[in-house]
Design an enzyme around this catalytic site. Structure first.
Site, PDB file in Angstrom:
ATOM      1  N   LYS A   1       7.082  -6.915   0.312  1.00 14.51           N
ATOM      2  CA  LYS A   1       6.193  -6.319  -0.433  1.00 14.51           C
ATOM      3  C   LYS A   1       6.077  -6.874  -2.101  1.00 14.51           C
ATOM      4  O   LYS A   1       5.219  -7.127  -2.614  1.00 14.51           O
ATOM      5  CB  LYS A   1       6.264  -4.857  -0.799  1.00 14.51           C
TER       6      LYS A   1
ATOM      7  N   LYS B   1       2.730  -8.143  11.519  1.00 15.75           N
ATOM      8  CA  LYS B   1       2.078  -6.825  12.108  1.00 15.75           C
ATOM      9  C   LYS B   1       0.677  -6.500  11.457  1.00 15.75           C
ATOM     10  O   LYS B   1       0.493  -6.868  10.413  1.00 15.75           O
ATOM     11  CB  LYS B   1       3.079  -5.833  11.560  1.00 15.75           C
TER      12      LYS B   1
ATOM     13  N   LYS C   1      -1.904  -2.282   6.160  1.00 18.58           N
ATOM     14  CA  LYS C   1      -3.134  -1.695   5.444  1.00 18.58           C
ATOM     15  C   LYS C   1      -3.514  -2.727   4.458  1.00 18.58           C
ATOM     16  O   LYS C   1      -4.685  -2.923   3.658  1.00 18.58           O
ATOM     17  CB  LYS C   1      -2.688  -0.552   4.718  1.00 18.58           C
TER      18      LYS C   1
HETATM   19  P1  TYM Z   1       3.388   3.731   6.202  1.00 14.89           P
HETATM   20  O1  TYM Z   1       2.364   4.576   5.299  1.00 14.89           O
HETATM   21  O2  TYM Z   1       3.560   2.219   5.714  1.00 14.89           O
HETATM   22  O3  TYM Z   1       3.162   3.816   7.700  1.00 14.89           O
HETATM   23  C1  TYM Z   1       3.183   4.901   8.229  1.00 14.89           C
HETATM   24  C2  TYM Z   1       3.591   5.118   9.672  1.00 14.89           C
HETATM   25  O4  TYM Z   1       2.952   3.951  10.472  1.00 14.89           O
HETATM   26  C3  TYM Z   1       3.828   3.088  11.268  1.00 14.89           C
HETATM   27  N1  TYM Z   1       3.314   1.674  11.125  1.00 14.89           N
HETATM   28  C4  TYM Z   1       3.099   1.184  12.320  1.00 14.89           C
HETATM   29  N2  TYM Z   1       3.253   1.470  13.636  1.00 14.89           N
HETATM   30  C5  TYM Z   1       2.938   0.567  14.552  1.00 14.89           C
HETATM   31  N3  TYM Z   1       2.616  -0.864  14.283  1.00 14.89           N
HETATM   32  C6  TYM Z   1       2.159  -1.124  12.964  1.00 14.89           C
HETATM   33  N4  TYM Z   1       1.566  -1.987  12.760  1.00 14.89           N
HETATM   34  C7  TYM Z   1       2.477  -0.232  11.856  1.00 14.89           C
HETATM   35  N5  TYM Z   1       2.330   0.222  10.687  1.00 14.89           N
HETATM   36  C8  TYM Z   1       2.667   0.974  10.197  1.00 14.89           C
HETATM   37  C9  TYM Z   1       5.089   3.049  10.082  1.00 14.89           C
HETATM   38  O5  TYM Z   1       5.939   2.620  10.841  1.00 14.89           O
HETATM   39  C10 TYM Z   1       4.997   4.507   9.721  1.00 14.89           C
HETATM   40  O6  TYM Z   1       5.698   5.118  10.691  1.00 14.89           O
HETATM   41  N6  TYM Z   1       8.114   4.271   4.421  1.00 14.89           N
HETATM   42  C11 TYM Z   1       7.182   4.928   5.195  1.00 14.89           C
HETATM   43  C12 TYM Z   1       6.590   6.224   4.824  1.00 14.89           C
HETATM   44  C13 TYM Z   1       7.808   7.224   4.521  1.00 14.89           C
HETATM   45  C14 TYM Z   1       8.437   7.870   5.655  1.00 14.89           C
HETATM   46  C15 TYM Z   1       9.314   8.741   4.979  1.00 14.89           C
HETATM   47  C16 TYM Z   1       8.544   7.671   7.226  1.00 14.89           C
HETATM   48  C17 TYM Z   1       8.185   7.680   3.531  1.00 14.89           C
HETATM   49  N7  TYM Z   1       9.162   8.494   3.427  1.00 14.89           N
HETATM   50  C18 TYM Z   1      10.217   9.498   5.562  1.00 14.89           C
HETATM   51  C19 TYM Z   1       9.499   8.535   7.604  1.00 14.89           C
HETATM   52  C20 TYM Z   1      10.334   9.293   7.026  1.00 14.89           C
HETATM   53  C21 TYM Z   1       5.913   3.961   5.427  1.00 14.89           C
HETATM   54  O7  TYM Z   1       5.692   3.202   4.527  1.00 14.89           O
HETATM   55  O8  TYM Z   1       5.029   4.329   6.266  1.00 14.89           O
END
Ligand code: TYM
Length: 358
Positions: A116, A218, A221
């Site tokens: 990032k 992957k 967004k």
């Molecule tokens: P974020 O917002 O990027 O993504 C949300 C969830 O979607 C999953 N994800 C995917 N799964 C499969 N294939 C993909 N291409 C893909 N892109 C995203 C992510 O793994 C996530 O589960 N750091 C986290 C948010 C967060 C969090 C937490 C998660 C903050 N605090 C505590 C669990 C527990 C994140 O950036 O998710």
């Protein structure tokens, strides 16, 4: 004080726009499935979102969009807790303590920061670097035992366990003295810890959904190409077009999963079909083995529309009434605060701050 930590699920999604099929299949759909077995806390992680620049008006709308996606997908905000992170101050308070427990070296190894921050690390926010300690705080401020996420979050969950373990070790005498700890098994040893060592819940055919334009990246967004992802609000035409244009190889689909090795784009589309259909790749290939992409892609698009369109319709209906969404978040934040404030007051007592117990 009970002598076991109750099982609890926590997970979060960032309100940064472009909520896509990877977020839905890798995470949100699985949140829904866990509701029958666990007490769940699902969070719109707005504090994480602002580690990169977010336009305030868009941020507000994106917070409501993720909340709407949770509910439209089937999360029950009455039985479980749905809220936005910024409204529960204990997340930021515990994150500060964890900033003092985690080591620079641990955070320096985080691959997501490197991706990032890109080439110019000097210009990344301090928040982006400390992102994983806030994530550990999100989870541990509820002493959550299970965290469903996509595979990209695995390293952050390992760090969460390291932080929990170091806190439990650093303060073991004090945890015992304050009577806040519980006996827990770490390897062969039974230790008296405060935070559980959280289990990641990662798996299924969509744990890592790849870009439709490049099977080695992957689905994300922030990919500049709209064609790389299906977003939750895409209509049937957009979904059909994006799958039609999805990169593939010239061969027919194999009949067995071994045949997907070294064919990342084919593997991705078969995984998407399996996750949408609620089955596995082997069963998809039993039906489609030998088919050309000219046949498989329209079938996949039809299935995606069938599963996604009702969710998108319900998201639009909910988003038309922001007051309803805001009320859900408010009552969720109050319920979350009740759990988190008791954990943060234990932590302040354990650390030795004066005035922790009111
Ligand atoms: P974020 O917002 O990027 O993504 C949300 C969830 O979607 C999953 N994800 C995917 N799964 C499969 N294939 C993909 N291409 C893909 N892109 C995203 C992510 O793994 C996530 O589960 N750091 C986290 C948010 C967060 C969090 C937490 C998660 C903050 N605090 C505590 C669990 C527990 C994140 O950036 O998710």
């Amino acid at each position: 004080m009970s002598n076991t930590i109750p099982q609890r699920v926590f997970s979060g999604v960032q309100p940064t726009g472009n909520l896509h099929l990877g977020n839905y299949l890798g995470a949100i759909k699985r949140f829904v499935e866990l509701q029958d077995t666990f007490d769940c806390v699902y969070c719109v992680v707005d504090l994480h979102a602002v580690t990169t620049w977010q336009h305030p008006v868009e941020l507000t709308s994106n917070i409501r969009e993720v909340t709407a996606a949770f509910i439209a997908s089937g999360i029950d905000p009455e039985k479980h807790i749905v809220f936005n992170q910024s409204q529960v101050a204990a997340h930021a308070e515990l994150a500060w303590i964890f900033n003092c427990v985690a080591r620079m070296g641990w955070l320096n190894r985080m691959t997501q920061f490197k991706e990032k921050a890109g080439k110019d690390r000097e210009k990344a926010s301090v928040g982006l670097f400390a992102y994983p300690t806030l994530m550990a705080a999100d989870i541990l401020v509820y002493r959550a035992t299970h965290v469903p996420v996509g595979e990209d979050q695995k390293q952050h969950l390992e760090l969460t366990r390291d932080i929990a373990q170091k806190f439990n070790n650093d303060f073991s005498d004090r945890i015992a003295a304050t009577g806040c700890g519980v006996p827990m098994q770490v390897g062969d040893e039974t230790v008296n810890g405060y935070f559980p060592l959280t289990e990641p819940v990662i798996g299924g055919p969509a744990a890592r959904v790849m870009s439709l334009r490049d099977g080695s990246k992957k689905m994300s967004k922030s990919d500049p190409s709209d064609l790389s992802r299906i977003v939750m609000t895409d209509d049937a035409d957009a979904i059909a077009k994006k799958f039609r244009k999805a990169k593939t190889d010239p061969d027919a689909l194999p009949s067995e999963t071994e045949g997907l090795a070294d064919r990342p784009e084919a593997d991705n589309l078969v995984g998407l079909y399996a996750a949408l259909a609620g089955t596995d790749k082997a069963s998809v290939l039993r039906d489609f083995g030998g088919a050309q992409f000219g046949t498989f892609k329209p079938a996949l698009a039809d299935l995606a529309v069938e599963k996604i369109a009702p969710i998108a319709d319900e998201m639009r209906r909910l988003q038309a009434d922001p007051a309803e969404i805001d009320a859900i978040l408010k009552q969720g934040s109050q319920r979350a605060s009740a759990i988190a404030s008791s954990v943060i007051s234990d932590v302040k007592e354990i650390v030795g701050f004066v005035g922790a117990r009111g």
